[in-house]
Design a protein around this motif. Structure first.
Motif, PDB file in Angstrom:
ATOM      1  N   LEU A   1       0.850  -1.194   0.000  1.00 48.91           N
ATOM      2  CA  LEU A   1       0.000   0.000   0.000  1.00 48.91           C
ATOM      3  C   LEU A   1       0.882   1.239   0.000  1.00 48.91           C
ATOM      4  O   LEU A   1       1.640   1.477   0.941  1.00 48.91           O
ATOM      5  CB  LEU A   1      -0.902   0.013   1.249  1.00 48.91           C
ATOM      6  CG  LEU A   1      -1.755   1.264   1.466  1.00 48.91           C
ATOM      7  CD1 LEU A   1      -2.779   1.434   0.339  1.00 48.91           C
ATOM      8  CD2 LEU A   1      -2.497   1.204   2.805  1.00 48.91           C
TER       9      LEU A   1
ATOM     10  N   ARG B   1       0.064   4.966   0.035  1.00 49.21           N
ATOM     11  CA  ARG B   1      -1.058   5.913   0.146  1.00 49.21           C
ATOM     12  C   ARG B   1      -0.598   7.218  -0.504  1.00 49.21           C
ATOM     13  O   ARG B   1       0.129   7.996   0.128  1.00 49.21           O
ATOM     14  CB  ARG B   1      -1.407   6.159   1.611  1.00 49.21           C
ATOM     15  CG  ARG B   1      -1.995   4.963   2.337  1.00 49.21           C
ATOM     16  CD  ARG B   1      -2.138   5.307   3.812  1.00 49.21           C
ATOM     17  NE  ARG B   1      -3.031   4.450   4.544  1.00 49.21           N
ATOM     18  CZ  ARG B   1      -2.620   3.536   5.433  1.00 49.21           C
ATOM     19  NH1 ARG B   1      -1.345   3.352   5.667  1.00 49.21           N
ATOM     20  NH2 ARG B   1      -3.522   2.809   6.082  1.00 49.21           N
TER      21      ARG B   1
ATOM     22  N   ARG C   1      -2.033   3.126  -4.320  1.00 49.49           N
ATOM     23  CA  ARG C   1      -3.449   3.463  -4.182  1.00 49.49           C
ATOM     24  C   ARG C   1      -3.673   4.888  -4.654  1.00 49.49           C
ATOM     25  O   ARG C   1      -2.957   5.808  -4.218  1.00 49.49           O
ATOM     26  CB  ARG C   1      -3.879   3.328  -2.725  1.00 49.49           C
ATOM     27  CG  ARG C   1      -5.354   3.608  -2.571  1.00 49.49           C
ATOM     28  CD  ARG C   1      -5.779   3.475  -1.152  1.00 49.49           C
ATOM     29  NE  ARG C   1      -5.325   4.593  -0.352  1.00 49.49           N
ATOM     30  CZ  ARG C   1      -5.489   4.652   0.972  1.00 49.49           C
ATOM     31  NH1 ARG C   1      -6.048   3.642   1.608  1.00 49.49           N
ATOM     32  NH2 ARG C   1      -5.086   5.705   1.639  1.00 49.49           N
TER      33      ARG C   1
ATOM     34  N   ASP D   1      -6.924   9.068  -1.739  1.00 51.27           N
ATOM     35  CA  ASP D   1      -8.041   8.779  -0.826  1.00 51.27           C
ATOM     36  C   ASP D   1      -7.926   9.729   0.361  1.00 51.27           C
ATOM     37  O   ASP D   1      -7.671   9.302   1.477  1.00 51.27           O
ATOM     38  CB  ASP D   1      -7.950   7.322  -0.353  1.00 51.27           C
ATOM     39  CG  ASP D   1      -8.970   7.004   0.734  1.00 51.27           C
ATOM     40  OD1 ASP D   1      -9.964   7.749   0.863  1.00 51.27           O
ATOM     41  OD2 ASP D   1      -8.769   6.005   1.454  1.00 51.27           O
TER      42      ASP D   1
ATOM     43  N   ARG E   1     -14.670  11.032  -0.181  1.00 50.50           N
ATOM     44  CA  ARG E   1     -13.311  10.485  -0.128  1.00 50.50           C
ATOM     45  C   ARG E   1     -13.185   9.300  -1.078  1.00 50.50           C
ATOM     46  O   ARG E   1     -14.162   8.876  -1.686  1.00 50.50           O
ATOM     47  CB  ARG E   1     -12.944  10.078   1.305  1.00 50.50           C
ATOM     48  CG  ARG E   1     -13.831   9.018   1.882  1.00 50.50           C
ATOM     49  CD  ARG E   1     -13.358   8.529   3.230  1.00 50.50           C
ATOM     50  NE  ARG E   1     -12.144   7.729   3.112  1.00 50.50           N
ATOM     51  CZ  ARG E   1     -11.814   6.739   3.942  1.00 50.50           C
ATOM     52  NH1 ARG E   1     -12.615   6.455   4.962  1.00 50.50           N
ATOM     53  NH2 ARG E   1     -10.715   6.065   3.785  1.00 50.50           N
TER      54      ARG E   1
ATOM     55  N   MET F   1      -9.602  -1.941  -3.495  1.00 46.06           N
ATOM     56  CA  MET F   1      -9.588  -2.227  -2.062  1.00 46.06           C
ATOM     57  C   MET F   1     -10.975  -2.730  -1.699  1.00 46.06           C
ATOM     58  O   MET F   1     -11.965  -2.329  -2.311  1.00 46.06           O
ATOM     59  CB  MET F   1      -9.292  -0.958  -1.256  1.00 46.06           C
ATOM     60  CG  MET F   1      -7.887  -0.492  -1.442  1.00 46.06           C
ATOM     61  SD  MET F   1      -7.462   0.832  -0.306  1.00 46.06           S
ATOM     62  CE  MET F   1      -7.190  -0.032   1.221  1.00 46.06           C
TER      63      MET F   1
ATOM     64  N   GLU G   1     -13.109  -2.295   1.287  1.00 41.69           N
ATOM     65  CA  GLU G   1     -13.164  -1.533   2.554  1.00 41.69           C
ATOM     66  C   GLU G   1     -14.593  -1.333   3.044  1.00 41.69           C
ATOM     67  O   GLU G   1     -14.818  -0.767   4.109  1.00 41.69           O
ATOM     68  CB  GLU G   1     -12.554  -0.137   2.339  1.00 41.69           C
ATOM     69  CG  GLU G   1     -11.077  -0.157   2.052  1.00 41.69           C
ATOM     70  CD  GLU G   1     -10.580   1.215   1.661  1.00 41.69           C
ATOM     71  OE1 GLU G   1      -9.921   1.869   2.480  1.00 41.69           O
ATOM     72  OE2 GLU G   1     -10.867   1.653   0.526  1.00 41.69           O
TER      73      GLU G   1
ATOM     74  N   GLY H   1      -8.816  -3.550   2.975  1.00 42.30           N
ATOM     75  CA  GLY H   1      -8.507  -2.405   3.837  1.00 42.30           C
ATOM     76  C   GLY H   1      -9.273  -2.608   5.131  1.00 42.30           C
ATOM     77  O   GLY H   1     -10.382  -2.108   5.305  1.00 42.30           O
ATOM     78  N   THR H   2      -8.649  -3.379   6.018  1.00 40.07           N
ATOM     79  CA  THR H   2      -9.405  -3.807   7.207  1.00 40.07           C
ATOM     80  C   THR H   2      -9.651  -2.676   8.213  1.00 40.07           C
ATOM     81  O   THR H   2     -10.478  -2.821   9.099  1.00 40.07           O
ATOM     82  CB  THR H   2      -8.686  -4.980   7.902  1.00 40.07           C
ATOM     83  OG1 THR H   2      -7.308  -4.626   8.052  1.00 40.07           O
ATOM     84  CG2 THR H   2      -8.802  -6.252   7.098  1.00 40.07           C
ATOM     85  N   ASN H   3      -8.953  -1.544   8.025  1.00 36.45           N
ATOM     86  CA  ASN H   3      -9.248  -0.416   8.928  1.00 36.45           C
ATOM     87  C   ASN H   3     -10.652   0.111   8.629  1.00 36.45           C
ATOM     88  O   ASN H   3     -11.504   0.215   9.508  1.00 36.45           O
ATOM     89  CB  ASN H   3      -8.251   0.725   8.728  1.00 36.45           C
ATOM     90  CG  ASN H   3      -6.824   0.277   8.898  1.00 36.45           C
ATOM     91  OD1 ASN H   3      -6.569  -0.678   9.614  1.00 36.45           O
ATOM     92  ND2 ASN H   3      -5.898   0.954   8.228  1.00 36.45           N
ATOM     93  N   ASP H   4     -10.871   0.433   7.348  1.00 34.80           N
ATOM     94  CA  ASP H   4     -12.193   0.935   6.994  1.00 34.80           C
ATOM     95  C   ASP H   4     -13.236  -0.179   7.023  1.00 34.80           C
ATOM     96  O   ASP H   4     -14.383   0.064   7.394  1.00 34.80           O
ATOM     97  CB  ASP H   4     -12.154   1.593   5.608  1.00 34.80           C
ATOM     98  CG  ASP H   4     -11.714   3.049   5.715  1.00 34.80           C
ATOM     99  OD1 ASP H   4     -12.233   3.752   6.607  1.00 34.80           O
ATOM    100  OD2 ASP H   4     -10.843   3.474   4.945  1.00 34.80           O
TER     101      ASP H   4
ATOM    102  N   ARG I   1     -13.245   4.865  13.476  1.00 35.79           N
ATOM    103  CA  ARG I   1     -11.855   4.516  13.788  1.00 35.79           C
ATOM    104  C   ARG I   1     -11.146   5.618  14.537  1.00 35.79           C
ATOM    105  O   ARG I   1     -10.121   5.395  15.169  1.00 35.79           O
ATOM    106  CB  ARG I   1     -11.077   4.085  12.533  1.00 35.79           C
ATOM    107  CG  ARG I   1     -11.242   4.976  11.360  1.00 35.79           C
ATOM    108  CD  ARG I   1     -10.713   4.353  10.066  1.00 35.79           C
ATOM    109  NE  ARG I   1      -9.275   4.498   9.908  1.00 35.79           N
ATOM    110  CZ  ARG I   1      -8.656   4.335   8.748  1.00 35.79           C
ATOM    111  NH1 ARG I   1      -9.336   4.032   7.663  1.00 35.79           N
ATOM    112  NH2 ARG I   1      -7.364   4.484   8.655  1.00 35.79           N
TER     113      ARG I   1
ATOM    114  N   CYS J   1      -4.078  -4.882   3.631  1.00 30.65           N
ATOM    115  CA  CYS J   1      -3.193  -3.738   3.889  1.00 30.65           C
ATOM    116  C   CYS J   1      -3.637  -2.902   5.095  1.00 30.65           C
ATOM    117  O   CYS J   1      -3.037  -1.880   5.393  1.00 30.65           O
ATOM    118  CB  CYS J   1      -3.062  -2.864   2.641  1.00 30.65           C
ATOM    119  SG  CYS J   1      -4.629  -2.169   2.120  1.00 30.65           S
ATOM    120  N   GLY J   2      -4.681  -3.352   5.810  1.00 29.31           N
ATOM    121  CA  GLY J   2      -5.067  -2.637   7.036  1.00 29.31           C
ATOM    122  C   GLY J   2      -4.075  -2.968   8.150  1.00 29.31           C
ATOM    123  O   GLY J   2      -3.227  -3.855   7.992  1.00 29.31           O
TER     124      GLY J   2
HETATM  125  C1  PEP Z   1      -7.811   0.574   5.366  1.00 30.20           C
HETATM  126  O1  PEP Z   1      -8.879   1.178   5.364  1.00 30.20           O
HETATM  127  O2  PEP Z   1      -7.618  -0.496   5.950  1.00 30.20           O
HETATM  128  C2  PEP Z   1      -6.658   1.152   4.667  1.00 30.20           C
HETATM  129  C3  PEP Z   1      -5.520   0.493   4.597  1.00 30.20           C
HETATM  130  O3  PEP Z   1      -6.788   2.417   4.198  1.00 30.20           O
HETATM  131  P1  PEP Z   1      -6.636   3.729   5.114  1.00 30.20           P
HETATM  132  O4  PEP Z   1      -6.165   3.294   6.434  1.00 30.20           O
HETATM  133  O5  PEP Z   1      -5.700   4.603   4.385  1.00 30.20           O
HETATM  134  O6  PEP Z   1      -8.042   4.243   5.116  1.00 30.20           O
END
Ligand code: PEP
Ligand code: MG
Length: 878
Positions: free
Chosen positions: A564, A566, A622, A625, A670, A742, A744, A765-768, A778, A830-831
C-alpha cells in the motif's frame, strides 16, 4: 473418579512431569520433570491449579484438600526422616506459588514454615543457634507480611536498625543475641497489630500459608500483571510445598540464580549471581547486591565454591539440552551440597534471543523450525528500537548495571503512582527508585525506562523490565534519592523531579537531557533468522510505504514488496502539503489543473524512486483517498498562504473550507468518490505512475508492473467507470500494469464476484472495513471501547485485533465470491491487522497471498507468518 488434588515429587516417587503445566503450574511441572531426569531437587508436593479453581469457586481450603495435605506431609516426613513440628528434628517447608505462565514476584511465597518457639530450639540443637534464629526471623517476617498482611517495612526497619547499630551489612552478619532480640521485637509487632500472638500451631502455619498463596492470585499487582501480559484470569496458581534446604546454614552455604547463557547478550556462558549464607529472597528482592557467579572478580562462586560451581554448570548443560531452551535456574547450596529449586525458560533481551536461537540451531540442540516457534514476536519490536546517535558530547552523569537494553528519554519521577499519572497525560518518563517491588508494576509499565539505586542483574527491576522490553539500569553508583522524592543526585549532579534524562540500558549510562536516537544496525544473527523465516512462511509480507524514505526502510527490514502506497501521504511534508490543500479547495478545473500539474511532477519523481528502490518487487499504488478533514488547512497562516497562491481572498478560502467540511468525513467525499466528481485527479495519477514506469524501462533501470488500486469502491459501475478512465490514460504508454480494488466496505465484499470481473486483485482495507462493518468510528471509538472490554463485549480493540466473527466473515465471503469469477485473483491485506500476531493466523487461513504492514513491523509479521505456517513444515514441503 474424584480429581487428584496433590502430586508428589522426589527422586524415588514422582507423580508429575513437564507436560502437566496447566495442572501443576510451571514451577511444579518442572520440579517433577527435574526429579524424573535425576537433578537434585528437595522433595515435596504440588497442590494443583484445580484445587485453586475450587478455592475460588467458593470452597476455600476444603476439608478434603486439608486432609490430603496432611497425608502428603506424612509422606514427605517419611521421605526426609524428620517430622513437621518435632521439637528435636523439625521438618521445615517452603510454600511457593507456581502459576502456569511465569509471573515473576507477583504471587506470594513463604519460607521456613514449621518454626515456632519450640521447634526453633530443636533446629538450633541440630544445626546451630545462629542459623535457627536467622530462619525464625525470616519466617516471622514473611508470614506476617503474606498471611497476616502486615507491612514488610515494619519488620525490615527493625533489621536495618540493628544492622546499623552493629555495623553489619546483612542479616548474616548479626549475631545470635541480636537475632533473638529481633524475633522478640517481631513478635511484639505482630501482637500489637493483630492483637494475637504469632501462631505457634504449625498446622495453622501451613494451611494459612497455602490459603494466602491461593489468595495472592487476586492481589492487585498480580491482576495488573495478568492484564499487561494478557494472561487469562481463570488459570489459578498451583502451590508447591517443599522440604526446605538452607542457603543460610553457614558460610559453606549459599543461594543464587543462574542463567544457562547470558540473558542480556546471549553469550554462551553461564551467567548469574549468588549470596553466601543467605536465603533465596535475598537475591531477587534487590535489597542486597549479590556477587557474580563467575568472571574476573575475586570472590565469585567459581572461585569460592569451585566444585559446586562445576556441578552447577553440568546441571545447566543438562537442563538446557533437555528443555531445548536457555534456562533460568534457582539453586541453593546447603553445607556444600547443591540443590536445584526451580528451572524455567529464562527471560532475555531481544539481542540475546536472536543469538541464542542461532547458536542453538548451529549446535544442533534445536531445529530451525523449533527456533522460530520459540521466538516471542514482541522481541522483534525491541530489536528495532532506536539507539543513541554517536555524537561524543553526551554527558554521562552516572553508571550502573546494564540490566535491560534499549535507550529511553523522559522526565524523572520517583514513584509508581507519579509514573502512572504522567503517562496518562501522555508524558514520557523515567522512573527512578531505590529498588522496585511488585507493587510498582503499573508504574513500571507506564515508564519508558527505569533506574534503581540497588539490586543486581536478576533483581525485580531487571527481570521485569527485560520481560517488558524496556531499558533499565540497576545499582547506579552513588545514586542518592531525596527522601521526599524531589530530586536525585549522582556525584555532583542533581536532577530535579520533572527534569529530562536519557538512559542507555545497554551500557548502563545515565545522561542529562533528551538525546537524539537513530535506527540500529541489524545483526548478522538477525539476518540469519529472517532468512530461515523466509524459507518457512507461506505468504508474502509487504510494507505500507508512502515515500522513497519509507521504501528504503521497508526493503532494509525485508519487505517483499509494497502492499500500500497511500499517495496522499506523499504530500505530508511541510513543503508539499499546500499543493494537496490547493487541489482540495480549488473552485474550478483550471485551479485544480494547476495544483494537479505540480502534484504530477512530484508524484512521478517519487514513484520512479520507489520503483527503483524496490528493484522490480511488486508495488501497489493506491490512488488518492484523502478524507478531506485530514487535509483541510486549519490555521490562519496556511489559509493566508493558500489564498495568496490561488489569488483569492482569505475570506473566500475560509468560506470554501466551511463548505467542504463534512459532518461525517470518514463516510464522505473520499476515495474513488472524489474521482467520480473530479476524474482529472485519477487521470493525473495514472500518468504519473505509468510515465515513471516508462522512463525506468527506457533507462533500463527496472522492469516494473505497478498495481494500481482504487479505494473505497462500493459499486461495480463505479469501478467500471474508473477503470475506463485509467485505461484511456494508459493507452499513451507501452507498459504493463494491473488494476485492482480495495475491499473496505461491506457492500464491496458482498459484490466481490461482480468486482472481480474487472479487478485483477483485491486488497482488504481492514481499517475501513472494520469501521464500516461495525459502525464504529476509527477515530473516536477509543473513548468508549474500554468499557466494551471491561464488560467483556469485546476481548480486544477490533481496530487492533481483527474481528473474525464479523469482519472476518466478510473477508471470507469476498474471497469466495471473488474467486468464483476470477480463480487466480491476487489477494492481500493492507489494514493495520496485517501486522497483528493475533490476526495473522486467520488471514493466512482465509487464503490471502500477502499481508502488508508498516516497515518496522515487517520482521514481526514475517515471524508470525512463519510460526503460523506450521502445516508447511509438517508436510515437509518448504
Ligand atoms: C484501510 O482502510 O484499511 C486502509 C488500509 O486504508 P486507510 O487506512 O488509508 O483508510
Ligand atoms: Mg481505508
Amino acid at each position: 473418579m474424584e480429581e487428584k488434588l496433590i502430586y508428589y515429587f522426589s527422586q524415588d516417587k514422582c507423580e508429575g512431569n513437564a507436560e502437566m503445566k496447566s495442572l501443576l503450574g510451571g514451577k511444579g511441572a518442572n520440579l517433577a520433570e527435574m526429579c524424573n531426569i535425576g537433578i537434585p531437587v528437595p522433595p515435596g508436593f504440588t497442590i494443583s491449579t484445580s484445587a485453586c479453581k475450587s478455592y475460588y469457586q467458593g470452597n476455600g481450603l476444603s476439608d478434603d484438600l486439608c486432609s490430603t495435605i496432611k497425608e502428603y506431609m506424612t509422606i514427605l516426613e517419611n521421605d526426609i526422616g524428620c517430622k513437621f513440628g518435632d521439637s528435636n528434628n523439625p521438618l521445615l517447608v517452603s510454600i511457593r506459588s507456581g502459576s502456569v505462565n511465569s509471573m515473576p514476584g507477583m504471587l506470594d511465597t513463604i519460607l521456613n514454615a514449621g518454626l515456632n518457639d519450640t521447634t526453633v530450639i530443636g533446629l538450633a540443637k541440630k544445626s546451630g543457634e545462629r542459623f535457627a534464629y536467622d530462619s525464625y526471623c525470616r519466617f516471622i517476617m514473611m508470614y506476617s507480611n503474606v498471611v497476616l498482611q502486615l507491612d514488610h517495612q515494619l519488620f525490615q526497619s527493625i533489621i536495618d536498625n540493628e544492622r546499623q547499630k552493629n555495623g553489619a551489612k546483612s542479616l548474616a552478619d548479626l549475631n545470635v543475641d541480636v537475632l533473638k532480640r529481633i524475633v522478640c521485637d517481631f513478635k511484639k509487632i505482630v501482637h500489637e497489630k493483630t492483637e494475637k500472638h504469632f501462631p505457634q500451631d504449625i498446622e495453622e502455619q501451613l494451611l494459612s500459608s497455602v490459603n494466602a498463596v491461593f489468595a495472592s492470585w487476586q492481589n492487585e499487582r498480580a491482576v495488573s500483571y495478568r492484564k499487561i501480559h494478557n494472561i487469562p484470569e481463570n488459570l489459578g496458581t498451583a502451590v508447591n510445598v517443599q522440604a526446605m534446604v538452607f542457603g543460610n546454614l553457614n558460610n559453606n552455604s549459599a543461594t543464587g540464580v543462574i542463567f544457562t547463557r547470558n540473558p542480556s547478550t546471549g553469550e554462551k556462558k553461564c551467567f548469574g549471581e549468588f549470596l553466601v549464607n543467605a536465603q533465596g529472597e535475598d537475591v531477587v528482592s534487590g535489597v542486597y547486591t549479590p556477587i557474580p557467579i563467575n568472571g574476573k572478580q575475586e570472590n565469585t562462586m567459581e572461585k569460592l565454591m569451585s566444585s559446586v560451581y562445576q556441578e552447577l554448570c553440568e546441571v545447566c548443560k543438562k537442563l538446557e539440552v533437555h528443555y531445548k531452551d536457555m534456562q533460568d535456574i534457582e539453586f541453593t547450596v546447603q553445607g556444600g551440597k547443591l540443590w536445584i529449586l526451580q528451572t524455567r525458560s529464562g527471560k532475555r533481551t531481544a539481542e540475546a534471543t536472536v543469538r541464542i536461537t542461532v547458536d542453538m540451531v548451529n549446535e544442533g540442540t534445536i531445529t530451525k523450525e523449533e527456533g522460530i516457534l520459540k521466538i516471542d514476536p514482541k522481541i522483534f519490536d525491541n530489536l528495532l528500537h532506536p539507539v543513541l546517535e554517536a555524537r561524543g558530547d553526551q554527558k554521562v552523569i552516572g553508571k550502573g548495571l546494564p540490566a535491560s537494553p534499549g535507550v529511553a528519554s523522559g522526565c524523572v519521577v520517583f514513584s509508581a503512582s507519579d509514573a502512572e499519572k504522567a503517562a496518562e497525560q501522555g508524558k514520557k518518563i523515567i522512573l527512578v527508585r531505590l529498588e522496585t517491588s511488585s507493587e510498582d508494576i503499573n508504574g513500571m509499565n507506564a515508564a519508558s525506562g527505569i533506574i534503581t539505586a540497588r539490586g543486581g542483574m536478576t533483581s525485580h527491576a531487571a527481570v521485569v523490565t527485560r520481560g517488558m522490553g524496556k531499558p533499565c539500569i540497576c545499582s547506579v553508583n552513588g545514586l542518592h534519592i531525596d527522601k521526599n522524592g524531589n530530586f536525585f543526585s549522582v556525584g555532583d549532579t542533581t536532577v530535579n523531579k520533572g527534569e529530562p534524562i536519557t538512559i542507555n540500558g545497554g551500557t548502563g549510562e545515565v545522561m542529562l537531557g533528551i538525546l537524539p536516537t537513530i535506527l540500529p544496525e541489524l545483526s548478522q544473527e538477525f539476518k540469519t533468522i529472517i532468512n530461515w523465516i523466509d524459507e518457512t512462511k507461506m505468504i508474502k509480507v509487504r510494507a505500507n510505504a508512502d515515500t522513497p524514505k519509507d521504501a528504503k526502510i521497508a526493503k532494509e527490514f525485508g519487505a517483499e514488496g509494497i502492499g500500500l502506497c497511500r499517495t496522499e501521504h506523499m504530500f505530508f511534508a511541510s513543503n508539499r502539503i499546500e499543493f494537496i490543500q490547493r487541489l482540495i479547495i480549488a473552485d474550478d478545473k483550471t485551479e485544480r489543473a494547476s495544483a494537479l500539474s505540480k502534484l504530477e511532477e512530484m508524484q512521478k519523481s517519487d514513484f520512479k524512486e520507489i520503483f527503483s528502490i524496490m528493484g522490480g518487487r511488486e508495488v501497489t499504488i493506491r490512488l488518492l483517498d484523502p478524507p478531506l478533514h485530514e487535509f483541510l488547512p486549519d490555521n490562519q497562516s496556511t489559509i493566508e498562504k493558500i489564498a495568496k497562491s490561488l489569488n483569492k481572498s482569505v475570506e473566500s478560502v475560509k468560506n470554501k473550507i466551511v463548505q467542504l467540511s463534512e459532518k461525517n468525513p470518514m463516510l464522505g467525499h473520499r476515495g474513488c468518490r472524489l474521482a467520480i466528481s473530479h476524474p482529472e485527479i485519477y487521470s493525473m495519477q495514472t500518468r504519473a505512475i505509468l510515465s515513471a514506469v516508462d522512463e525506468l524501462k527506457k533507462e533500463k533501470k527496472a522492469e516494473v508492473k505497478p498495481e494500481i488500486m482504487i479505494p473505497f469502491i462500493m459499486s461495480e459501475k463505479e469501478f467500471i467507470l474508473i477503470c475506463e478512465l485509467l485505461k484511456k490514460e494508459a493507452k499513451n504508454f507501452d507498459v504493463n500494469y494491473s488494476i485492482g480494488t480495495m475491499i473496505e466496505l461491506p457492500r464491496a465484499a458482498l459484490i466481490a464476484d461482480k468486482l472481480a470481473k474487472h479487478a485483477e486483485f483485491f486488497s482488504f482495507g481492514t481499517n475501513d472495513l472494520t469501521q464500516t462493518t461495525m459502525g464504529l468510528s476509527r477515530d473516536d471509538s477509543v473513548n468508549f471501547l474500554n468499557s466494551y472490554k471491561e464488560n467483556n463485549i469485546f476481548e480486544n480493540d477490533p481496530f487492533e485485533v481483527l474481528d473474525v466473527e464479523g469482519v472476518g466473515e466478510l473477508i471470507k465471503i469476498a474471497i469466495e465470491r471473488g474467486k468464483k469469477t476470477r480463480k487466480e485473483i491476487k489477494l492481500g491485506v493492507c489494514g493495520e491487522h496485517g501486522a497483528d500476531p493475533r490476526s495473522i493466523e486467520f488471514l493466512i487461513k482465509s487464503g490471502v497471498s500477502y499481508i502488508s504492514c508498516s516497515p518496522y513491523r515487517v520482521p514481526i509479521a514475517k515471524l508470525v507468518a512463519a510460526q503460523k505456517s506450521k502445516c508447511a513444515w509438517i508436510s515437509g514441503k518448504q
